[in-house]
Design a protein around this motif. Structure first.
Motif, mmCIF file in Angstrom:
data_model
loop_
_atom_site.group_PDB
_atom_site.id
_atom_site.type_symbol
_atom_site.label_atom_id
_atom_site.label_comp_id
_atom_site.label_asym_id
_atom_site.label_seq_id
_atom_site.Cartn_x
_atom_site.Cartn_y
_atom_site.Cartn_z
ATOM 1 N N ASP A 179 0.785 -1.219 0.143
ATOM 2 C CA ASP A 179 -0.005 -0.141 -0.155
ATOM 3 C C ASP A 179 0.870 1.333 0.042
ATOM 4 O O ASP A 179 0.290 2.070 0.785
ATOM 5 N N VAL A 180 2.178 1.098 -0.755
ATOM 6 C CA VAL A 180 2.765 2.506 -0.683
ATOM 7 C C VAL A 180 2.120 3.536 -1.638
ATOM 8 O O VAL A 180 1.529 3.192 -2.424
ATOM 9 N N ASP A 181 2.198 4.726 -1.093
ATOM 10 C CA ASP A 181 1.399 5.858 -1.957
ATOM 11 C C ASP A 181 2.603 6.597 -2.721
ATOM 12 O O ASP A 181 3.432 7.093 -2.455
ATOM 13 N N SER A 182 2.455 6.250 -4.032
ATOM 14 C CA SER A 182 3.495 6.614 -5.075
ATOM 15 C C SER A 182 3.626 7.981 -5.138
ATOM 16 O O SER A 182 4.448 8.650 -5.785
ATOM 17 N N LYS A 183 2.427 8.811 -4.531
ATOM 18 C CA LYS A 183 2.521 10.267 -4.518
ATOM 19 C C LYS A 183 3.612 10.759 -3.595
ATOM 20 O O LYS A 183 3.697 12.174 -3.611
ATOM 21 N N LYS A 184 3.776 9.840 -2.748
ATOM 22 C CA LYS A 184 5.005 10.409 -1.723
ATOM 23 C C LYS A 184 6.371 10.056 -2.145
ATOM 24 O O LYS A 184 7.222 10.105 -1.245
ATOM 25 N N LEU A 185 6.498 9.240 -3.359
ATOM 26 C CA LEU A 185 7.783 8.702 -3.871
ATOM 27 C C LEU A 185 8.544 9.729 -4.704
ATOM 28 O O LEU A 185 7.664 10.284 -5.582
ATOM 29 N N TYR A 186 9.710 9.938 -4.490
ATOM 30 C CA TYR A 186 10.454 10.751 -5.169
ATOM 31 C C TYR A 186 11.891 10.385 -5.302
ATOM 32 O O TYR A 186 12.369 9.468 -4.509
ATOM 33 N N ILE A 244 13.570 8.609 -2.040
ATOM 34 C CA ILE A 244 12.874 9.230 -1.094
ATOM 35 C C ILE A 244 11.430 8.912 -0.842
ATOM 36 O O ILE A 244 10.360 8.808 -1.792
ATOM 37 N N LYS A 245 10.816 8.542 0.542
ATOM 38 C CA LYS A 245 9.545 8.606 0.631
ATOM 39 C C LYS A 245 9.272 9.559 1.758
ATOM 40 O O LYS A 245 9.533 9.345 2.905
ATOM 41 N N TYR A 246 8.408 10.588 1.325
ATOM 42 C CA TYR A 246 7.926 11.478 2.218
ATOM 43 C C TYR A 246 6.729 10.871 3.137
ATOM 44 O O TYR A 246 5.951 10.307 2.499
ATOM 45 N N ALA A 247 6.960 11.435 4.293
ATOM 46 C CA ALA A 247 5.578 11.219 5.274
ATOM 47 C C ALA A 247 4.516 11.992 4.751
ATOM 48 O O ALA A 247 3.605 11.367 5.065
ATOM 49 N N VAL A 248 4.629 13.086 4.774
ATOM 50 C CA VAL A 248 3.464 14.048 4.341
ATOM 51 C C VAL A 248 3.385 14.437 3.080
ATOM 52 O O VAL A 248 2.281 14.337 2.281
ATOM 53 N N GLY A 249 4.726 15.007 2.607
ATOM 54 C CA GLY A 249 4.542 15.300 1.275
ATOM 55 C C GLY A 249 5.792 16.355 0.919
ATOM 56 O O GLY A 249 6.618 16.804 2.062
#
Length: 181
Positions: free
Chosen positions: A97-104, A139-144
Motif C-alpha cells: 500500500d505504498v502511496d506513489s505520490k509520496k515517492l521521489y 525518498i519516501k515523504y511522510a506527508v509530502g
C-alpha cells in the motif's frame, strides 16, 4: 549519437528562473544538440549529441542557459540506465500500500557510497525516509514534498553534491519517453 537527459534544478519555480521550454529547445538546437525534447516546465530536457560524457553535456547546457537567459542553473545529466535502475531498485515500491505520490528520486551529480546515508543524518528529517543507490536517492515523504526540510538543498549541503528531485510520476514518464526515442 548518444541521448542524454538533462535535469535542470530550480527553473520555473514560484516565478524564479523562468525559461520557456520552446525557447530552451531552440537555444539548445542552435548550439548543435539534436532531437531536443522537453517534458513539462520543470526542466527535463532530452538531447542527442556525439558527446558521450554526461558532465560535458551538462556543462555545455549550463553555459548556454546562462548566456541566453542569465540564470545560473544546476544540472544533473543522466542516461536511460539511470531511469531504468530507478524503476527497478526503489525499495519503497516493495512496501504494501505504498502511496506513489509520496515517492521521489533525487538524482545527484556523483555516485555515492552506500554509507553516505549516514551523512544525510536522517534522524533530522524523520519521519521521511531515504535509501541510496549509486547516483540516486530514493525518498519516501511522510506527508509530502512541500512540508519537509529533506529537499535538494539539504541533500546538497550534507553530501556536497548537486542534486535535483523528481516525483515518481515524472520518473516513470521520463523513462517511457526515453524508450520511445
Amino acid at each position: 549519437m548518444t541521448t542524454h537527459l538533462a535535469l535542470l534544478r530550480g527553473i520555473n519555480v514560484s516565478g524564479h528562473n523562468m525559461i520557456k521550454m520552446d525557447a530552451l529547445k531552440t537555444t539548445l538546437e542552435a548550439i548543435g544538440f539534436k532531437n531536443v525534447q522537453t517534458y513539462i516546465q520543470s526542466g527535463n530536457v532530452f538531447v542527442d549529441t556525439e558527446e558521450e560524457n554526461p558532465a560535458s553535456v551538462g556543462f555545455k547546457i549550463k553555459q548556454e542557459i546562462f548566456k541566453a537567459f542569465g540564470h545560473e542553473v544546476p544540472i544533473v545529466v543522466i542516461g536511460k540506465s539511470d531511469l531504468e535502475k530507478s524503476l527497478k531498485n526503489n525499495p519503497f515500491l516493495k512496501e504494501n500500500d505504498v502511496d506513489s505520490k509520496k515517492l521521489y528520486v533525487a538524482f545527484v551529480s556523483i555516485a555515492l557510497r552506500s554509507d553516505s546515508i549516514n551523512d544525510l543524518k536522517m534522524s533530522q528529517v524523520k519521519p521521511d525516509e531515504a535509501s541510496i543507490d549509486e547516483n540516486r536517492i530514493f525518498i519516501k515523504y511522510a506527508v509530502g514534498a512541500g512540508k519537509t526540510k529533506f529537499d535538494q538543498k539539504y541533500i546538497e549541503k550534507k553530501l556536497n553534491v548537486t542534486a535535483t528531485i523528481r516525483n515518481w510520476n515524472t520518473v516513470t514518464q521520463l523513462f517511457k519517453m526515453y524508450e520511445e526515442r
